[in-house]
Design a protein around this motif. Structure first.
Motif, short mmCIF file in Angstrom:
data_model
loop_
_atom_site.label_atom_id
_atom_site.label_comp_id
_atom_site.label_asym_id
_atom_site.label_seq_id
_atom_site.Cartn_x
_atom_site.Cartn_y
_atom_site.Cartn_z
N ARG A 57 -3.52 20.48 0.94
CA ARG A 57 -2.55 20.91 1.97
C ARG A 57 -3.21 21.06 3.35
O ARG A 57 -2.53 21.01 4.36
CB ARG A 57 -1.88 22.21 1.56
CG ARG A 57 -0.92 22.03 0.41
CD ARG A 57 -0.19 23.35 0.07
NE ARG A 57 0.51 23.19 -1.18
CZ ARG A 57 0.15 23.77 -2.33
NH1 ARG A 57 -0.88 24.59 -2.37
NH2 ARG A 57 0.83 23.53 -3.43
N THR A 58 -4.52 21.20 3.37
CA THR A 58 -5.21 21.34 4.66
C THR A 58 -5.18 20.01 5.44
O THR A 58 -5.45 19.99 6.63
CB THR A 58 -6.67 21.78 4.49
OG1 THR A 58 -7.40 20.78 3.79
CG2 THR A 58 -6.75 23.10 3.74
N PHE A 59 -4.83 18.93 4.77
CA PHE A 59 -4.79 17.63 5.43
C PHE A 59 -3.39 17.23 5.88
O PHE A 59 -3.22 16.22 6.51
CB PHE A 59 -5.35 16.54 4.49
CG PHE A 59 -6.81 16.74 4.19
CD1 PHE A 59 -7.79 16.39 5.10
CD2 PHE A 59 -7.19 17.31 2.99
CE1 PHE A 59 -9.12 16.58 4.82
CE2 PHE A 59 -8.52 17.51 2.69
CZ PHE A 59 -9.50 17.16 3.61
N LEU A 60 -2.41 18.05 5.51
CA LEU A 60 -1.05 17.75 5.92
C LEU A 60 -0.89 18.05 7.41
O LEU A 60 -1.38 19.05 7.91
CB LEU A 60 -0.04 18.59 5.12
CG LEU A 60 0.01 18.28 3.62
CD1 LEU A 60 0.99 19.24 2.95
CD2 LEU A 60 0.44 16.85 3.39
#
Length: 63
Positions: A57-60
């Motif tokens: 989710r840190t890459f969303l």
């Protein structure tokens, strides 16, 4: 070990095992290792899955 050879090759291997005690012992060791590995857990723990999902989710990015 996984019955993946053609019948003729499997027969040759079986004959080699009959006539070579060292080869047969190594094969027996491999079969024991195979059984031990096959009995291990094959799915990750829930906490591991959640950690991976959280990290992903840190890459969303906001669209």
């Amino acid at each position: 070990m996984y019955n993946e050879l053609p019948a003729d090759e499997q027969s040759e291997i079986e004959q080699a095992l009959v006539h070579d005690a060292d080869l047969a012992a190594k094969c027996a060791d491999l079969l024991l290792a195979q059984r031990a590995l096959d009995s291990l857990r094959q799915t990750p723990r829930s906490a591991t899955v959640q950690s991976i999902l959280q990290y992903s989710r840190t890459f969303l990015t906001a669209s």
